[in-house]
Scaffold this motif. Structure first.
Motif, mmCIF file in Angstrom:
data_model
loop_
_atom_site.group_PDB
_atom_site.id
_atom_site.type_symbol
_atom_site.label_atom_id
_atom_site.label_comp_id
_atom_site.label_asym_id
_atom_site.label_seq_id
_atom_site.Cartn_x
_atom_site.Cartn_y
_atom_site.Cartn_z
ATOM 1 N N LEU A 104 0.809 -1.219 0.000
ATOM 2 C CA LEU A 104 0.000 0.000 0.000
ATOM 3 C C LEU A 104 0.846 1.274 0.000
ATOM 4 C CD1 LEU A 104 -2.933 -0.937 2.415
ATOM 5 C CD2 LEU A 104 -2.922 -0.872 -0.086
ATOM 6 N N ASP A 105 2.160 1.104 0.104
ATOM 7 C CA ASP A 105 3.060 2.259 0.053
ATOM 8 C C ASP A 105 3.704 2.426 -1.323
ATOM 9 O OD1 ASP A 105 2.572 2.877 2.710
ATOM 10 O OD2 ASP A 105 4.204 1.582 3.428
ATOM 11 N N LYS A 106 3.347 1.560 -2.246
ATOM 12 C CA LYS A 106 3.906 1.650 -3.595
ATOM 13 C C LYS A 106 3.502 2.974 -4.249
ATOM 14 C CE LYS A 106 5.789 -2.528 -4.063
ATOM 15 N NZ LYS A 106 7.205 -2.754 -4.392
ATOM 16 N N LEU A 107 4.374 3.469 -5.115
ATOM 17 C CA LEU A 107 4.129 4.721 -5.808
ATOM 18 C C LEU A 107 3.447 4.490 -7.146
ATOM 19 C CD1 LEU A 107 7.625 6.415 -5.248
ATOM 20 C CD2 LEU A 107 5.551 6.733 -3.883
ATOM 21 N N VAL A 108 2.744 5.493 -7.610
ATOM 22 C CA VAL A 108 2.290 5.527 -9.002
ATOM 23 C C VAL A 108 3.349 6.296 -9.776
ATOM 24 C CG1 VAL A 108 0.516 6.300 -10.602
ATOM 25 C CG2 VAL A 108 -0.132 5.464 -8.346
ATOM 26 N N LYS A 109 3.874 5.675 -10.828
ATOM 27 C CA LYS A 109 5.009 6.258 -11.535
ATOM 28 C C LYS A 109 4.664 6.518 -12.999
ATOM 29 C CE LYS A 109 7.361 2.672 -10.058
ATOM 30 N NZ LYS A 109 6.628 2.140 -8.902
ATOM 31 N N ASN A 110 5.263 7.569 -13.531
ATOM 32 C CA ASN A 110 5.141 7.887 -14.956
ATOM 33 C C ASN A 110 6.337 7.339 -15.718
ATOM 34 O OD1 ASN A 110 3.599 11.202 -14.608
ATOM 35 N ND2 ASN A 110 2.707 9.152 -14.602
ATOM 36 N N VAL A 111 6.154 7.149 -17.022
ATOM 37 C CA VAL A 111 7.282 6.778 -17.873
ATOM 38 C C VAL A 111 8.289 7.933 -17.874
ATOM 39 C CG1 VAL A 111 5.919 5.230 -19.313
ATOM 40 C CG2 VAL A 111 6.088 7.651 -19.929
ATOM 41 N N SER A 112 9.523 7.629 -18.236
ATOM 42 C CA SER A 112 10.578 8.640 -18.131
ATOM 43 C C SER A 112 10.479 9.715 -19.211
ATOM 44 C CB SER A 112 11.951 7.977 -18.193
ATOM 45 O OG SER A 112 12.106 7.273 -19.419
ATOM 46 N N GLY A 113 9.938 9.365 -20.375
ATOM 47 C CA GLY A 113 9.830 10.354 -21.442
ATOM 48 C C GLY A 113 8.578 10.141 -22.271
ATOM 49 N N TYR A 114 7.974 11.227 -22.734
ATOM 50 C CA TYR A 114 6.759 11.124 -23.535
ATOM 51 C C TYR A 114 6.603 12.393 -24.386
ATOM 52 C CZ TYR A 114 4.999 14.014 -19.705
ATOM 53 O OH TYR A 114 4.849 15.006 -18.776
ATOM 54 N N GLY A 115 5.820 12.255 -25.457
ATOM 55 C CA GLY A 115 5.547 13.384 -26.337
ATOM 56 C C GLY A 115 4.143 13.919 -26.129
ATOM 57 N N SER A 116 3.923 15.144 -26.549
ATOM 58 C CA SER A 116 2.605 15.766 -26.435
ATOM 59 C C SER A 116 2.475 16.852 -27.503
ATOM 60 C CB SER A 116 2.384 16.354 -25.042
ATOM 61 O OG SER A 116 3.405 17.268 -24.706
ATOM 62 N N TYR A 117 1.254 17.349 -27.663
ATOM 63 C CA TYR A 117 1.037 18.479 -28.568
ATOM 64 C C TYR A 117 0.467 19.650 -27.771
ATOM 65 C CZ TYR A 117 -3.929 17.130 -28.627
ATOM 66 O OH TYR A 117 -5.216 16.817 -28.273
ATOM 67 N N ASP A 118 0.832 20.855 -28.195
ATOM 68 C CA ASP A 118 0.426 22.087 -27.524
ATOM 69 C C ASP A 118 -0.351 22.976 -28.484
ATOM 70 O OD1 ASP A 118 1.989 21.081 -25.518
ATOM 71 O OD2 ASP A 118 3.336 22.798 -25.364
ATOM 72 N N VAL A 119 -1.415 23.592 -27.997
ATOM 73 C CA VAL A 119 -2.135 24.624 -28.745
ATOM 74 C C VAL A 119 -2.491 25.741 -27.767
ATOM 75 C CG1 VAL A 119 -3.095 23.109 -30.523
ATOM 76 C CG2 VAL A 119 -4.358 23.446 -28.403
ATOM 77 N N GLY A 120 -2.491 26.977 -28.255
ATOM 78 C CA GLY A 120 -2.797 28.070 -27.351
ATOM 79 C C GLY A 120 -2.959 29.388 -28.067
ATOM 80 N N LEU A 121 -3.132 30.430 -27.284
ATOM 81 C CA LEU A 121 -3.268 31.782 -27.813
ATOM 82 C C LEU A 121 -2.724 32.768 -26.793
ATOM 83 C CD1 LEU A 121 -5.947 33.046 -26.159
ATOM 84 C CD2 LEU A 121 -7.144 31.582 -27.746
ATOM 85 N N GLY A 122 -2.477 33.977 -27.273
ATOM 86 C CA GLY A 122 -1.949 35.007 -26.393
ATOM 87 C C GLY A 122 -1.909 36.341 -27.092
#
Length: 247
Positions: free
Chosen positions: A179-197
């Motif tokens: 019950l003390d185990k961690l939830v872990k993410n992969v070391s590297g991943y890609g994503s896409y970004d969109v936005g305005l300013g």
């Protein structure tokens, strides 16, 4: 007739005065950032990530501990959820002008976030698991700008990003209780970004308030045989970022 002529003279004088005033309007220089093909800057960001959770087919089944003779260590799951968390980032901007209205931008950044997953059980207490990460982000973005109006210029932005974790936690809980185990993410991943300013021009610099949405391309969960990763089939990361960019 004379009154009409005087009226016309007054109207013409007002029009000329307005035109002359427009010609004399001096826009803020903005540090000359738009006049260079290559320029630099820095950014400060408020980061608000959350997880989108795809559950495994048998996600409600109690977890059986293989070390202790497959004894159940949790009750049946009622829900797994994730809320918005907070974090911050600092970055260094490199900007290249392609045309008057199009730019390429690279903003390597250090991003510090704490994300959370909430597990609710029917017969055992609920458990919250925090996922604390420090990542180096490498976004490659295109910025499309409008015409400048006074000291303002709106824009939209979009592109791709690669995120690399700093400091792996994959083996950090090998000797921990189930019950003390961690939830872990992969070391590297890609994503896409969109936005305005919008660009706001001052005399010696340009300030750009900006909001972006970032979504990971694939699964960011490190799958191991634990009570907290086994019920999840896929975990994708969604982030809202508000940045102040100085050039």
């Amino acid at each position: 007739m004379i009154k009409t002529r005087y009226l016309l003279l007054v109207v013409l004088f007002c029009l000329c005065n307005n035109l002359f005033a427009q010609d004399l309007t001096v826009h803020s220089w903005g540090g000359g950032a738009d006049e260079k093909d290559l320029s630099f800057g820095f950014s400060f960001s408020s980061v608000n990530p959350y997880y989108k959770i795809d559950k495994a087919p048998n996600w409600r089944t109690p977890f059986l501990d293989p070390v202790n003779g497959n004894q159940p260590i949790t009750g049946n799951l009622n829900s797994i959820s994730s809320g918005y968390s907070t974090g911050f980032g600092i970055g260094f901007l490199t900007r290249y002008r392609i045309t008057e209205f199009l730019e390429a931008r690279i903003t390597p950044s250090l991003v510090f976030t704490d994300k959370s997953l909430y597990y609710a059980y029917d017969t055992s207490p609920s458990i919250t698991k925090k996922v604390s990460t420090t990542t180096a982000d490498f976004p490659l973005l295109l910025k499309v700008k409008s015409e400048r109006v006074g000291d303002l210029r709106a824009y939209i932005i979009g592109g791709v990003k690669y995120s690399q974790a700093i400091g792996s936690k994959v083996t950090s809980d090998l000797n921990s209780a189930p019950l003390d185990k961690l939830v872990k993410n992969v070391s590297g991943y890609g994503s896409y970004d969109v936005g305005l300013g919008c660009d706001i021009y001052f005399e010696f610099f340009k300030l750009s308030p900006e909001i972006k949405l970032s979504n990971s391309f694939g699964d960011v969960l490190y799958h191991d045989n634990s009570a907290f990763s086994s019920p999840i089939s896929k975990l994708t990361l969604h982030t809202i970022m508000f940045s102040l960019i100085f050039e």
